[in-house]
Design an enzyme around this catalytic site. Structure first.
Site, PDB file in Angstrom:
ATOM      1  N   CYS A 109      42.618 -36.772 106.114  1.00 60.11           N
ATOM      2  CA  CYS A 109      42.011 -36.369 107.399  1.00 60.11           C
ATOM      3  C   CYS A 109      41.718 -37.554 108.315  1.00 60.11           C
ATOM      4  O   CYS A 109      41.428 -37.363 109.496  1.00 60.11           O
ATOM      5  CB  CYS A 109      40.745 -35.553 107.155  1.00 60.11           C
ATOM      6  SG  CYS A 109      41.039 -34.142 106.088  1.00 60.11           S
ATOM      7  N   HIS A 233      36.198 -35.785 113.094  1.00 63.34           N
ATOM      8  CA  HIS A 233      37.053 -34.893 112.303  1.00 63.34           C
ATOM      9  C   HIS A 233      36.347 -33.539 112.175  1.00 63.34           C
ATOM     10  O   HIS A 233      35.158 -33.465 111.895  1.00 63.34           O
ATOM     11  CB  HIS A 233      37.292 -35.504 110.924  1.00 63.34           C
ATOM     12  CG  HIS A 233      37.943 -34.559 109.969  1.00 63.34           C
ATOM     13  ND1 HIS A 233      39.017 -33.780 110.328  1.00 63.34           N
ATOM     14  CD2 HIS A 233      37.666 -34.249 108.674  1.00 63.34           C
ATOM     15  CE1 HIS A 233      39.374 -33.038 109.287  1.00 63.34           C
ATOM     16  NE2 HIS A 233      38.568 -33.295 108.284  1.00 63.34           N
ATOM     17  N   ASN A 263      39.912 -26.379 109.848  1.00 63.34           N
ATOM     18  CA  ASN A 263      40.113 -27.765 109.435  1.00 63.34           C
ATOM     19  C   ASN A 263      41.616 -28.033 109.343  1.00 63.34           C
ATOM     20  O   ASN A 263      42.299 -27.477 108.488  1.00 63.34           O
ATOM     21  CB  ASN A 263      39.439 -28.011 108.079  1.00 63.34           C
ATOM     22  CG  ASN A 263      39.569 -29.462 107.616  1.00 63.34           C
ATOM     23  OD1 ASN A 263      40.401 -30.222 108.122  1.00 63.34           O
ATOM     24  ND2 ASN A 263      38.775 -29.839 106.643  1.00 63.34           N
TER      25      ASN A 263
HETATM   26  O1  UT7 Z   1      38.464 -32.354 105.682  1.00 64.40           O
HETATM   27  C1  UT7 Z   1      38.205 -33.104 104.531  1.00 64.40           C
HETATM   28  C2  UT7 Z   1      36.787 -33.081 104.140  1.00 64.40           C
HETATM   29  N1  UT7 Z   1      36.301 -31.775 103.876  1.00 64.40           N
HETATM   30  C3  UT7 Z   1      35.019 -31.441 104.105  1.00 64.40           C
HETATM   31  O2  UT7 Z   1      34.287 -32.234 104.618  1.00 64.40           O
HETATM   32  C4  UT7 Z   1      34.498 -30.109 103.661  1.00 64.40           C
HETATM   33  C5  UT7 Z   1      33.114 -30.271 103.086  1.00 64.40           C
HETATM   34  N2  UT7 Z   1      32.632 -29.084 102.442  1.00 64.40           N
HETATM   35  C6  UT7 Z   1      32.367 -27.904 103.078  1.00 64.40           C
HETATM   36  O3  UT7 Z   1      32.586 -27.789 104.274  1.00 64.40           O
HETATM   37  C7  UT7 Z   1      31.725 -26.813 102.301  1.00 64.40           C
HETATM   38  O4  UT7 Z   1      31.431 -27.272 100.998  1.00 64.40           O
HETATM   39  C8  UT7 Z   1      32.556 -25.500 102.204  1.00 64.40           C
HETATM   40  C9  UT7 Z   1      32.631 -24.831 103.552  1.00 64.40           C
HETATM   41  C10 UT7 Z   1      33.961 -25.799 101.698  1.00 64.40           C
HETATM   42  C11 UT7 Z   1      31.868 -24.547 101.235  1.00 64.40           C
HETATM   43  O5  UT7 Z   1      30.523 -24.312 101.671  1.00 64.40           O
HETATM   44  P1  UT7 Z   1      29.298 -24.476 100.671  1.00 64.40           P
HETATM   45  O6  UT7 Z   1      28.114 -24.178 101.449  1.00 64.40           O
HETATM   46  O7  UT7 Z   1      29.403 -25.831 100.014  1.00 64.40           O
HETATM   47  O8  UT7 Z   1      29.588 -23.299  99.645  1.00 64.40           O
HETATM   48  P2  UT7 Z   1      29.680 -23.307  98.056  1.00 64.40           P
HETATM   49  O9  UT7 Z   1      31.092 -23.564  97.635  1.00 64.40           O
HETATM   50  O10 UT7 Z   1      28.604 -24.133  97.429  1.00 64.40           O
HETATM   51  O11 UT7 Z   1      29.316 -21.805  97.766  1.00 64.40           O
HETATM   52  C12 UT7 Z   1      27.998 -21.270  98.089  1.00 64.40           C
HETATM   53  C13 UT7 Z   1      28.038 -19.777  97.782  1.00 64.40           C
HETATM   54  C14 UT7 Z   1      28.575 -19.467  96.396  1.00 64.40           C
HETATM   55  O12 UT7 Z   1      27.921 -18.288  95.937  1.00 64.40           O
HETATM   56  P3  UT7 Z   1      26.675 -18.389  94.897  1.00 64.40           P
HETATM   57  O13 UT7 Z   1      27.196 -19.139  93.721  1.00 64.40           O
HETATM   58  O14 UT7 Z   1      25.608 -19.111  95.650  1.00 64.40           O
HETATM   59  O15 UT7 Z   1      26.386 -16.959  94.629  1.00 64.40           O
HETATM   60  C15 UT7 Z   1      30.033 -19.168  96.648  1.00 64.40           C
HETATM   61  O16 UT7 Z   1      30.586 -18.331  95.669  1.00 64.40           O
HETATM   62  O17 UT7 Z   1      28.924 -19.131  98.722  1.00 64.40           O
HETATM   63  C16 UT7 Z   1      29.950 -18.462  98.001  1.00 64.40           C
HETATM   64  N3  UT7 Z   1      31.186 -18.598  98.761  1.00 64.40           N
HETATM   65  C17 UT7 Z   1      31.567 -17.699  99.679  1.00 64.40           C
HETATM   66  N4  UT7 Z   1      31.026 -16.533 100.096  1.00 64.40           N
HETATM   67  C18 UT7 Z   1      31.675 -15.867 101.059  1.00 64.40           C
HETATM   68  C19 UT7 Z   1      32.083 -19.606  98.732  1.00 64.40           C
HETATM   69  N5  UT7 Z   1      33.066 -19.373  99.609  1.00 64.40           N
HETATM   70  C20 UT7 Z   1      32.763 -18.198 100.215  1.00 64.40           C
HETATM   71  C21 UT7 Z   1      33.400 -17.446 101.213  1.00 64.40           C
HETATM   72  N6  UT7 Z   1      32.826 -16.291 101.603  1.00 64.40           N
HETATM   73  N7  UT7 Z   1      34.551 -17.838 101.806  1.00 64.40           N
END
Ligand code: UT7
Length: 308
Positions: A109, A233, A263
């Protein structure tokens, strides 16, 4: 050393737009979660990296009023090349009719910022005109049936023409960095799908952007209050927001395009930059700060007096 200025720009996007509602209908996700956790409302999906780069390149050449044969180097930032060999830049160079050199650069990125700095270096050693494009088809390496990453990625390309000028040019300062010990946080093996430890990348992202941006600023007499436009980014609207706040940049001076493009890795900064120009948010003479971070991990910032 001679400097360089941006004289043209262009965008290449697949026609297919996938909204959060579309994803809701086939994945266990919903618009509220995607909007709140990422800021994304829609993304363009489709095409190949070369097709999108060709679109962006054609538009950039036209807007700069530059003929393909006048381009000395095509520099294509991508982390999703169409083939392992040759570089996707070879296909793009041929399609655009460029007779100069062509190569790919993969810094994930941060790829566009890396490419921009390399391009300025090439101008410094004699190149006259360079076409710098970021082009990605992240959907081609993402498991689109797995909700976490399927809702985040987008495809697209954007590019600029950089031309040698008398005087210092638009690049005021830069910072590039990498820490390969963090490879395990974000990677894609040959033939596999993209893996991201989202929480850990998120945790590091804000600190990395802020440090890199401050390093670039620190090499000049400017500080964050002088910036006309911050173009980070576009990985997550919450990362953009937190970095902007820590840098002390007002919200109206931070460019956000993640809502419409998702992204797009190497393409995200040029897409945001070109969109800003097209919407009149960035004009000649403005002080613009680009900051990227991504897999590797890599990071990079560039402070520009846009257009010289
Ligand atoms: O470009 C290169 C660099 N990339 C980045 O900088 C990305 C950095 N990371 C992020 O932007 C975030 O970590 C994500 C957007 C990818 C994910 O968000 P998060 O807040 O870290 O979610 P998570 O993976 O920790 O999941 C939180 C909850 C989980 O449920 P429980 O375990 O709390 O019940 C997931 O199962 O959200 C759930 N979840 C979703 N729910 C609905 C994960 N993805 C989804 C989804 N829809 N698409």
């Amino acid at each position: 050393m001679p400097g360089a200025i941006t004289t043209g720009w262009g965008i290449g996007l697949p026609a297919n737009i996938v909204t959060n509602a579309d994803l809701e209908s086939r994945l266990d996700t919903n618009d509220a979660w995607i909007t709140e956790r990422t800021g994304i409302k829609q993304r363009h999906i489709g095409g190949t990296t070369s097709e999108l780069a060709i679109m962006a390149g054609k538009e950039a050449l036209k807007s700069a009023c530059v003929l393909p044969e006048d381009i000395d180097i095509l520099l294509l930032a991508t982390t999703t090349p169409d083939e392992r060999v040759p570089g996707t830049s070879a296909v793009v160079q041929n399609a655009l009719g460029i007779s100069g050199g062509a190569f790919d650069l993969n810094a994930a990125c941060s790829g566009f910022v890396y490419s921009l700095i390399v391009a300025h270096g090439l101008i410094g050693v004699g190149a006259k005109r360079i076409l710098v494009i970021g082009s990605e088809t992240l959907s081609s390496i993402t498991n689109m049936n797995e909700r976490t990453l399927a809702v985040v990625v987008g495809d697209g390309a954007a590019g600029i023409v950089l031309e040698r000028t008398e005087g210092p040019g638009e690049l005021l300062s830069w910072d590039l960095g990498a820490d390969g010990s963090l490879r395990h946080l974000l990677y894609c093996e040959h033939g596999g799908y993209l893996f991201m430890d989202g929480k850990e990348v998120f945790r590091r992202a804000v600190r990395i952007i802020v440090n890199s941006a401050q390093k670039a600023l620190g090499k000049t007499g400017f500080d964050s209050t002088d910036i006309d436009l911050f173009v980070p980014h576009q990985a997550n609207a919450r990362i953009v927001e937190a970095a902007r706040e820590r840098l002390g940049i007002p919200s109206e001076k931070a460019m956000t395009t993640i809502d419409r493009y998702g992204n797009t890795s190497s393409s995200s900064i040029p897409l945001a930059l070109v969109t800003a120009v097209c919407e009149g948010k960035l004009k000649k003479g403005d002080l613009v700060l680009l900051s990227g971070f991504g897999a590797g991990m890599t990071w990079g910032s560039a402070l520009l007096r846009f257009g010289g």
